[in-house]
Scaffold this motif. Sequence first.
Motif, mmCIF file in Angstrom:
data_model
loop_
_atom_site.group_PDB
_atom_site.id
_atom_site.type_symbol
_atom_site.label_atom_id
_atom_site.label_comp_id
_atom_site.label_asym_id
_atom_site.label_seq_id
_atom_site.Cartn_x
_atom_site.Cartn_y
_atom_site.Cartn_z
ATOM 1 N N TRP A 20 14.282 -1.405 1.499
ATOM 2 C CA TRP A 20 13.679 -1.912 2.750
ATOM 3 C C TRP A 20 12.369 -2.633 2.453
ATOM 4 C CZ3 TRP A 20 14.206 3.762 4.662
ATOM 5 C CH2 TRP A 20 15.546 4.032 4.949
ATOM 6 N N GLY A 21 11.527 -2.026 1.631
ATOM 7 C CA GLY A 21 10.221 -2.621 1.328
ATOM 8 C C GLY A 21 10.342 -3.919 0.559
ATOM 9 N N LEU A 22 11.183 -3.905 -0.467
ATOM 10 C CA LEU A 22 11.322 -5.102 -1.303
ATOM 11 C C LEU A 22 11.936 -6.255 -0.520
ATOM 12 C CD1 LEU A 22 12.551 -3.328 -4.559
ATOM 13 C CD2 LEU A 22 10.381 -4.565 -4.281
ATOM 14 N N THR A 23 12.904 -5.942 0.340
ATOM 15 C CA THR A 23 13.528 -7.015 1.116
ATOM 16 C C THR A 23 12.537 -7.580 2.131
ATOM 17 O OG1 THR A 23 15.635 -5.929 0.799
ATOM 18 C CG2 THR A 23 15.581 -7.672 2.421
ATOM 19 N N THR A 24 11.682 -6.701 2.681
ATOM 20 C CA THR A 24 10.642 -7.209 3.586
ATOM 21 C C THR A 24 9.747 -8.187 2.832
ATOM 22 O OG1 THR A 24 10.645 -5.077 4.727
ATOM 23 C CG2 THR A 24 8.782 -6.537 5.161
ATOM 24 N N LEU A 25 9.341 -7.797 1.626
ATOM 25 C CA LEU A 25 8.499 -8.689 0.827
ATOM 26 C C LEU A 25 9.224 -10.002 0.539
ATOM 27 C CD1 LEU A 25 6.922 -6.251 -1.832
ATOM 28 C CD2 LEU A 25 5.862 -7.157 0.252
ATOM 29 N N ASP A 26 10.513 -9.912 0.246
ATOM 30 C CA ASP A 26 11.282 -11.110 -0.057
ATOM 31 C C ASP A 26 11.359 -12.028 1.166
ATOM 32 O OD1 ASP A 26 12.820 -12.653 -1.899
ATOM 33 O OD2 ASP A 26 14.597 -12.111 -0.753
ATOM 34 N N GLY A 42 7.255 -11.685 -5.418
ATOM 35 C CA GLY A 42 6.567 -11.830 -6.703
ATOM 36 C C GLY A 42 5.397 -10.873 -6.876
ATOM 37 N N ALA A 43 5.015 -10.171 -5.792
ATOM 38 C CA ALA A 43 3.879 -9.238 -5.875
ATOM 39 C C ALA A 43 4.252 -7.940 -6.602
ATOM 40 C CB ALA A 43 3.358 -8.917 -4.473
ATOM 41 N N VAL A 44 5.542 -7.723 -6.848
ATOM 42 C CA VAL A 44 5.945 -6.518 -7.581
ATOM 43 C C VAL A 44 6.523 -6.905 -8.943
ATOM 44 C CG1 VAL A 44 6.426 -5.113 -5.537
ATOM 45 C CG2 VAL A 44 8.239 -6.499 -6.503
ATOM 46 N N ASP A 45 6.411 -5.964 -9.874
ATOM 47 C CA ASP A 45 6.909 -6.222 -11.223
ATOM 48 C C ASP A 45 8.410 -5.930 -11.252
ATOM 49 O OD1 ASP A 45 7.657 -6.113 -13.886
ATOM 50 O OD2 ASP A 45 5.698 -5.399 -14.547
ATOM 51 N N SER A 87 0.839 -1.213 0.000
ATOM 52 C CA SER A 87 0.000 0.000 0.000
ATOM 53 C C SER A 87 0.872 1.260 0.000
ATOM 54 C CB SER A 87 -0.951 0.009 1.207
ATOM 55 O OG SER A 87 -0.236 0.282 2.393
ATOM 56 N N VAL A 88 2.028 1.225 0.674
ATOM 57 C CA VAL A 88 2.923 2.384 0.691
ATOM 58 C C VAL A 88 3.441 2.650 -0.717
ATOM 59 C CG1 VAL A 88 5.168 3.252 1.505
ATOM 60 C CG2 VAL A 88 3.624 2.105 3.093
ATOM 61 N N GLU A 89 3.742 1.586 -1.423
ATOM 62 C CA GLU A 89 4.250 1.710 -2.779
ATOM 63 C C GLU A 89 3.219 2.399 -3.689
ATOM 64 O OE1 GLU A 89 6.957 1.525 -4.245
ATOM 65 O OE2 GLU A 89 6.226 1.618 -6.305
ATOM 66 N N LYS A 90 1.936 2.126 -3.431
ATOM 67 C CA LYS A 90 0.882 2.716 -4.292
ATOM 68 C C LYS A 90 0.611 4.175 -3.959
ATOM 69 C CE LYS A 90 -1.437 -1.588 -5.417
ATOM 70 N NZ LYS A 90 -1.290 -2.562 -4.329
ATOM 71 N N LEU A 141 18.747 -8.663 -5.305
ATOM 72 C CA LEU A 141 17.503 -9.302 -4.849
ATOM 73 C C LEU A 141 16.763 -9.953 -6.017
ATOM 74 C CD1 LEU A 141 16.201 -9.284 -2.033
ATOM 75 C CD2 LEU A 141 14.965 -7.218 -2.679
ATOM 76 N N PHE A 142 16.803 -9.296 -7.174
ATOM 77 C CA PHE A 142 16.120 -9.822 -8.367
ATOM 78 C C PHE A 142 17.075 -10.623 -9.262
ATOM 79 C CE2 PHE A 142 13.341 -6.137 -7.351
ATOM 80 C CZ PHE A 142 12.145 -6.838 -7.225
ATOM 81 N N ASP A 143 18.284 -10.859 -8.753
ATOM 82 C CA ASP A 143 19.289 -11.579 -9.527
ATOM 83 C C ASP A 143 19.563 -10.880 -10.864
ATOM 84 O OD1 ASP A 143 21.147 -13.546 -9.817
ATOM 85 O OD2 ASP A 143 19.764 -15.037 -10.637
#
Length: 319
Positions: A50-56, A62-65, A27-30, A105-107
């Motif tokens: 920080w956000g992407l690593t939390t998701l990881d 996979g919820a982000v493009d 939601s923060v991203e949006k 993170l995304f290789d």
Amino acid sequence: MICMFSWYSYRMGEELEAEKHVNYILSVEKKKNDFESVVMEHIRINGAYWGLTTLDLLGKIGAVDSKDVVSWVLECQHESGGFGGNIGHDPHILYTLSAVQILALFDKINVLDIDKVSNYIVGLQNEDGSFSGDVWGEVDTRFSYIAICSLALLHRLDKINVEKAVKYVVSCKNLDGGFGCTPGAESHAGQIFCCVAALAITGSLHQIDKDLLGWWLCERQDKSGGLNGRPEKLPDVCYSWWVLSSLIMIDRVHWIDKEKLVKYILDCQDKEKGGISDRPNDAVDVFHTYFGVAGMFSFSFKAKSVSHMQQLDFLSSFF
Ligand SMILES: [Zn+2]
């Protein structure tokens, strides 16, 4: 990573609200125009990390493009090879590490001109082995860690004078066993993480008095169970990470009360909307959500009895 989620079932009457934290991060991203997004405009690439690593960590990367993220990260790169905190912002080593970490993170490290990025970092090393943060020249052991971590991820650590870099970090060691931002500066848990991690990555942990430093670090836990960054300061969830990861690296994490710290982190959750705050009942933010989740994760990581090298790999990859 799912296999390491033993803490999902960690029960002390309550649990980590993983799904709600994922929803909060998304939601923060949006919401690009709300207060938190606006104040983070200039450090957006750190926030993204920080956000992407939390998701990881929570198994939802996979919820982000990834294509959108990678192309945005590349747009933050400056002609010098360094990265800015957002598109059109000046480069700094702080943002450069986040850029490298997001791509890792995304290789996708291979999308970079690796020599260009590493030359930018190499150019920030000073004669005494220290690192400046950018062309303006501020020196701090945080930048030593960032340079070492970035170059390790880029497999270009051999391009700097590692011996001098280590010597400078060791020169910031204090009589209490901790480390400061420059020689003689007060010990601080965040700086200790940076210095210990820099020494870990370069194979120099023998430079640390582990018992003395372990004692200083475990003294950071107060009666609430939370950890502070310095004596006489209030506890704060972000120190769960700085202190814990340092204790893991020097093999003294069993010196703190794990159950009390877990309870403190869980008490800082917004159990309705998700997110984690610095202290119970404060407003949540991405920074503390990440450090809270990372702190919880590091417990289970240790509990899995993985090898020391795997731990270092985990710590350097995720920070
Ligand atoms: Zn904090």
